[in-house]
Design a protein around this motif. Structure first.
Motif, mmCIF file in Angstrom:
data_model
loop_
_atom_site.group_PDB
_atom_site.id
_atom_site.type_symbol
_atom_site.label_atom_id
_atom_site.label_comp_id
_atom_site.label_asym_id
_atom_site.label_seq_id
_atom_site.Cartn_x
_atom_site.Cartn_y
_atom_site.Cartn_z
ATOM 1 N N GLY A 45 1.141 -1.597 -0.107
ATOM 2 C CA GLY A 45 0.216 -0.164 0.081
ATOM 3 C C GLY A 45 1.058 1.417 -0.165
ATOM 4 N N ARG A 46 2.147 1.062 0.322
ATOM 5 C CA ARG A 46 2.910 2.925 0.418
ATOM 6 C C ARG A 46 2.899 3.310 -1.481
ATOM 7 N N TYR A 47 2.913 2.197 -2.225
ATOM 8 C CA TYR A 47 3.010 2.764 -3.302
ATOM 9 C C TYR A 47 1.628 3.458 -3.455
ATOM 10 N N GLY A 48 0.609 3.397 -3.115
ATOM 11 C CA GLY A 48 -0.719 3.924 -3.468
ATOM 12 C C GLY A 48 -0.490 5.523 -3.037
ATOM 13 N N LYS A 49 -0.341 5.190 -1.511
ATOM 14 C CA LYS A 49 -0.554 5.866 -0.594
ATOM 15 C C LYS A 49 0.787 7.787 -0.792
ATOM 16 N N ILE A 50 1.844 6.883 -1.890
ATOM 17 C CA ILE A 50 2.839 7.991 -2.405
ATOM 18 C C ILE A 50 2.253 8.591 -3.585
ATOM 19 N N LEU A 51 1.278 7.918 -4.592
ATOM 20 C CA LEU A 51 0.542 8.453 -5.817
ATOM 21 C C LEU A 51 -0.016 9.261 -5.339
ATOM 22 N N ALA A 52 -0.914 8.928 -4.220
ATOM 23 C CA ALA A 52 -1.616 9.485 -3.400
ATOM 24 C C ALA A 52 -1.321 11.469 -2.747
ATOM 25 N N ASP A 53 -0.852 11.169 -2.818
ATOM 26 C CA ASP A 53 -0.449 12.455 -1.661
ATOM 27 C C ASP A 53 -0.014 13.629 -2.904
ATOM 28 N N TRP A 54 0.235 13.016 -4.335
ATOM 29 C CA TRP A 54 1.506 14.004 -4.980
ATOM 30 C C TRP A 54 0.107 13.790 -5.913
ATOM 31 N N GLY A 55 -1.506 13.218 -5.972
ATOM 32 C CA GLY A 55 -2.252 13.554 -6.825
ATOM 33 C C GLY A 55 -2.253 12.533 -8.398
ATOM 34 N N GLY A 56 -1.475 12.186 -8.670
ATOM 35 C CA GLY A 56 -1.341 11.131 -9.393
ATOM 36 C C GLY A 56 -1.988 9.066 -9.740
ATOM 37 N N GLN A 57 -2.592 9.031 -8.918
ATOM 38 C CA GLN A 57 -3.380 8.440 -8.659
ATOM 39 C C GLN A 57 -3.637 7.251 -9.986
ATOM 40 N N ASP A 58 -4.217 8.320 -11.012
ATOM 41 C CA ASP A 58 -4.148 7.674 -12.492
ATOM 42 C C ASP A 58 -3.170 7.549 -13.089
ATOM 43 N N GLY A 59 -2.319 7.602 -12.505
ATOM 44 C CA GLY A 59 -1.132 6.919 -13.573
ATOM 45 C C GLY A 59 -0.200 5.167 -13.136
ATOM 46 N N ALA A 60 -1.415 4.816 -11.900
ATOM 47 C CA ALA A 60 -0.681 3.970 -10.787
ATOM 48 C C ALA A 60 -0.774 2.588 -12.074
ATOM 49 N N VAL A 61 0.310 1.610 -11.784
ATOM 50 C CA VAL A 61 0.865 0.083 -12.045
ATOM 51 C C VAL A 61 0.178 -0.297 -11.147
ATOM 52 N N THR A 62 -0.378 -1.600 -11.968
ATOM 53 C CA THR A 62 -0.508 -2.697 -10.841
ATOM 54 C C THR A 62 1.001 -4.088 -10.726
ATOM 55 N N LYS A 63 1.792 -3.426 -11.390
ATOM 56 C CA LYS A 63 2.610 -4.320 -10.957
ATOM 57 C C LYS A 63 3.814 -4.197 -11.953
ATOM 58 N N ALA A 64 5.307 -4.453 -10.905
ATOM 59 C CA ALA A 64 6.324 -3.702 -11.773
ATOM 60 C C ALA A 64 5.923 -4.833 -13.636
ATOM 61 N N VAL A 65 6.232 -3.924 -14.570
ATOM 62 C CA VAL A 65 6.608 -4.868 -15.764
ATOM 63 C C VAL A 65 7.967 -4.180 -16.467
ATOM 64 N N ILE A 66 8.667 -5.099 -16.554
ATOM 65 C CA ILE A 66 10.212 -4.382 -17.428
ATOM 66 C C ILE A 66 10.225 -5.057 -18.752
ATOM 67 N N ASN A 67 10.569 -3.683 -19.925
ATOM 68 C CA ASN A 67 10.434 -2.904 -21.005
ATOM 69 C C ASN A 67 8.967 -3.701 -21.107
ATOM 70 N N GLY A 68 8.310 -3.309 -20.839
ATOM 71 C CA GLY A 68 7.050 -3.111 -21.080
ATOM 72 C C GLY A 68 6.028 -1.772 -21.995
ATOM 73 N N GLY A 69 7.813 -1.073 -22.841
ATOM 74 C CA GLY A 69 6.886 0.091 -23.749
ATOM 75 C C GLY A 69 6.797 -0.099 -24.859
ATOM 76 N N ALA A 70 6.924 0.763 -25.897
ATOM 77 C CA ALA A 70 6.233 0.489 -27.214
ATOM 78 C C ALA A 70 6.855 1.588 -28.017
#
Length: 316
Positions: free
Chosen positions: A291-316
């Motif tokens: 839950g710490r990740y979610g709290k950090i994003l909430a502190d900065w108002g960035g919840q809509d940018g959250a990911v649900t798991k770590a992904v390696i090289n997911g960009g395209a």
């Protein structure tokens, strides 16, 4: 760059109210100055994932992070002179899982990957989009191979936005209105790539050209727009929205149109450092789960940018 997915529309006020609150208060992750300087709050003996780190990083007791620390609210220096922001807080949380501190070192954005390859940094964390070109060491402007590339641990998602002077945006309503305009961007960013693509579109259409000005920092690009030297600025949504909210007390800028090109931010790690990469991915999964990740994003108002798991090289 082609958008991998689209983001739900985010309200700039939400993001920036959270940022202002976090920067103004002396509590929580944002204000732990000693840890920002590289001292771990969790000893290696107590950290649940300390054994995942390479021996040299664990022995050093700190992860050195290359970053362009002029990109509020993602990473910036606050009024008291402390490095803070969304990336900084996530990095600290990862360090706590791994039993090491994190030390942010400032660099120009378009030199950060070079610095990583030269061993000046252990990782790069600087609102850097994970793209296939960066993974493969390709210069997106020329298509040429310029290095071995890097691996990314994806930890956030954001799009790119246009902004202009609140009192004078003319008839610019979005990307298709930029022909004949001067656009200011930070050099080497995905926003820069998108603007170059639009410049090429204007040239093919045979109409008035898009004049593109690239600067070392996003702050310099903002100054150019603010002064009237450029018609429009272009940067990641969090940075653009923060500038709209804060510059001139909210009187300088306005957002133009919708954000585009949604893509993951990634922690860049040298290809050779697979153990460090995997340790960071495990630490990210851990702070998402606790839950710490979610709290950090909430502190900065960035919840809509959250990911649900770590992904390696997911960009395209």
């Amino acid at each position: 760059m082609t958008a991998r997915t689209s983001l739900p529309r985010r309200t700039a006020a939400l993001l920036l109210a959270g940022a202002a609150l976090a920067a103004a208060t002396a509590c929580g992750d944002q204000r732990d100055h000693g840890h920002a300087g590289g001292k771990p709050r969790t000893s290696a003996a107590d950290a649940p994932l300390a054994d995942r780190l390479p021996d040299d990083v664990r022995s050093a007791g700190v992860i050195t992070v290359g970053s362009d620390i002029a990109y509020p609210p993602v990473e910036f220096v606050d009024a008291s002179g402390e490095v803070t922001g969304l990336d900084v807080d996530i990095a600290r949380a990862l360090g706590d899982q791994l039993g090491v501190g994190v030390r942010f070192e400032n660099g120009t954005f378009d030199t950060l990957v070079t610095g990583l390859r030269a061993n000046r940094y252990d990782i790069v964390m600087s609102a850097m989009n994970d793209t296939e070109d960066r993974q493969n060491g390709i210069d997106s402007a020329t298509g040429k191979k310029v290095g071995e590339g890097v691996d990314f641990v994806d930890y956030f998602t954001a799009g790119v936005s246009l902004y202009g002077r609140r009192k004078d945006t003319g008839d610019v309503r979005g990307w298709t209105d930029l022909c004949g305009r001067t656009v200011a961007v930070q050099r080497g960013t995905v926003a820069h790539d998108l603007a170059k693509t639009e410049r090429d579109t204007c040239a093919r259409a045979g109409g008035p050209p898009l004049d593109l000005e690239a600067y070392d920092t996003d702050q310099q690009a903002q100054t150019r727009v603010r002064s009237g030297g450029a018609d429009v600025g272009c940067s990641d949504f969090p940075a653009a929205a923060y500038a709209v909210k804060t510059s001139g007390g909210g009187k300088d800028f306005t957002l133009i149109g919708e954000q585009t090109g949604a893509a993951p931010y990634g922690i860049a790690v040298a290809k050779r450092d697979t153990r460090l990469r995997d340790a960071l991915a495990a630490a990210l999964d851990a702070i998402i789960a606790n839950g710490r990740y979610g709290k950090i994003l909430a502190d900065w108002g960035g919840q809509d940018g959250a990911v649900t798991k770590a992904v390696i090289n997911g960009g395209a």
